[in-house]
Design an enzyme around this catalytic site. Structure first.
Site, mmCIF file in Angstrom:
data_model
loop_
_atom_site.group_PDB
_atom_site.id
_atom_site.type_symbol
_atom_site.label_atom_id
_atom_site.label_comp_id
_atom_site.label_asym_id
_atom_site.label_seq_id
_atom_site.Cartn_x
_atom_site.Cartn_y
_atom_site.Cartn_z
ATOM 1 N N ARG A 155 -1.604 -6.637 -8.209
ATOM 2 C CA ARG A 155 -0.480 -7.556 -8.064
ATOM 3 C C ARG A 155 -0.378 -8.526 -9.223
ATOM 4 O O ARG A 155 0.668 -9.125 -9.437
ATOM 5 C CB ARG A 155 -0.600 -8.325 -6.750
ATOM 6 C CG ARG A 155 -0.486 -7.428 -5.531
ATOM 7 C CD ARG A 155 -0.870 -8.141 -4.288
ATOM 8 N NE ARG A 155 -2.317 -8.381 -4.330
ATOM 9 C CZ ARG A 155 -3.048 -8.801 -3.332
ATOM 10 N NH1 ARG A 155 -2.480 -9.080 -2.181
ATOM 11 N NH2 ARG A 155 -4.346 -8.964 -3.440
ATOM 12 N N HIS A 189 0.839 -1.206 0.000
ATOM 13 C CA HIS A 189 0.000 0.000 0.000
ATOM 14 C C HIS A 189 0.872 1.253 0.000
ATOM 15 O O HIS A 189 0.628 2.202 -0.745
ATOM 16 C CB HIS A 189 -0.901 0.045 1.245
ATOM 17 C CG HIS A 189 -1.940 -1.011 1.294
ATOM 18 N ND1 HIS A 189 -2.204 -1.719 2.451
ATOM 19 C CD2 HIS A 189 -2.804 -1.479 0.356
ATOM 20 C CE1 HIS A 189 -3.179 -2.580 2.219
ATOM 21 N NE2 HIS A 189 -3.562 -2.461 0.955
ATOM 22 N N LYS A 245 -17.748 -6.602 5.723
ATOM 23 C CA LYS A 245 -16.462 -7.129 6.178
ATOM 24 C C LYS A 245 -16.281 -6.823 7.659
ATOM 25 O O LYS A 245 -16.650 -5.757 8.123
ATOM 26 C CB LYS A 245 -15.305 -6.471 5.412
ATOM 27 C CG LYS A 245 -15.093 -6.957 4.018
ATOM 28 C CD LYS A 245 -13.823 -6.322 3.472
ATOM 29 C CE LYS A 245 -13.469 -6.847 2.104
ATOM 30 N NZ LYS A 245 -12.234 -6.206 1.612
#
Length: 141
Positions: free
Chosen positions: A90, A16, A40
């Site tokens: 990623r 991050h 979440k």
């Protein structure tokens, strides 16, 4: 140009921080925003995540830290005059996940998504992995 780097940042990782630093070089202003997702369960309180992001950005004069606990990401962008959302990716799995959201943000509000490829040395890092490793370090023997 103002850009938004949203995420749960639960916890903030080196990945991050790398994306944030690289985005700060590309945009006039970057707002890094802890987004709250009611679906979440957070591992860290939002206040702690905000503090960690502020610490990571202390030397970045064009970065501000905020949180958003309700409504759509595009609502936040509209209110803040933000035209670009930054997303770190990623690999293709992240990109496959992000593309439908990018298209929807553009359709709903004309907000573009700017993808920053993860540094290969950090691409294996995820918040889930960092949390799992820290829990393993604290486990009694």
């Amino acid at each position: 140009m103002r850009a938004l780097f949203p995420g749960s940042f639960d916890p903030v990782t080196q990945g991050h921080e790398d994306v944030l630093r690289r985005a700060a070089l590309l945009f006039d202003e970057v707002v890094v925003c802890v987004m709250f997702n009611a679906n979440k369960t957070g591992r860290f309180p939002i206040t702690e995540r905000l503090d960690r992001l502020r610490a990571a950005a202390t030397d970045l004069s064009n970065v501000t830290v905020d949180s958003h606990t309700g409504g759509l990401l595009v609502d936040y962008c509209r209110r803040g005059g933000i035209d670009v959302v930054i997303r770190g990716v990623r690999g293709v799995t992240d990109l496959d996940y992000e593309m439908p959201m990018a298209r929807m943000n553009h359709e709903l509000a004309g907000v573009e998504t700017f993808f920053i490829a993860a540094d290969p040395a950090l691409a294996h890092i995820s918040s889930t992995l960092v949390t799992a490793m820290s829990q393993q370090d604290r486990a009694p023997e």
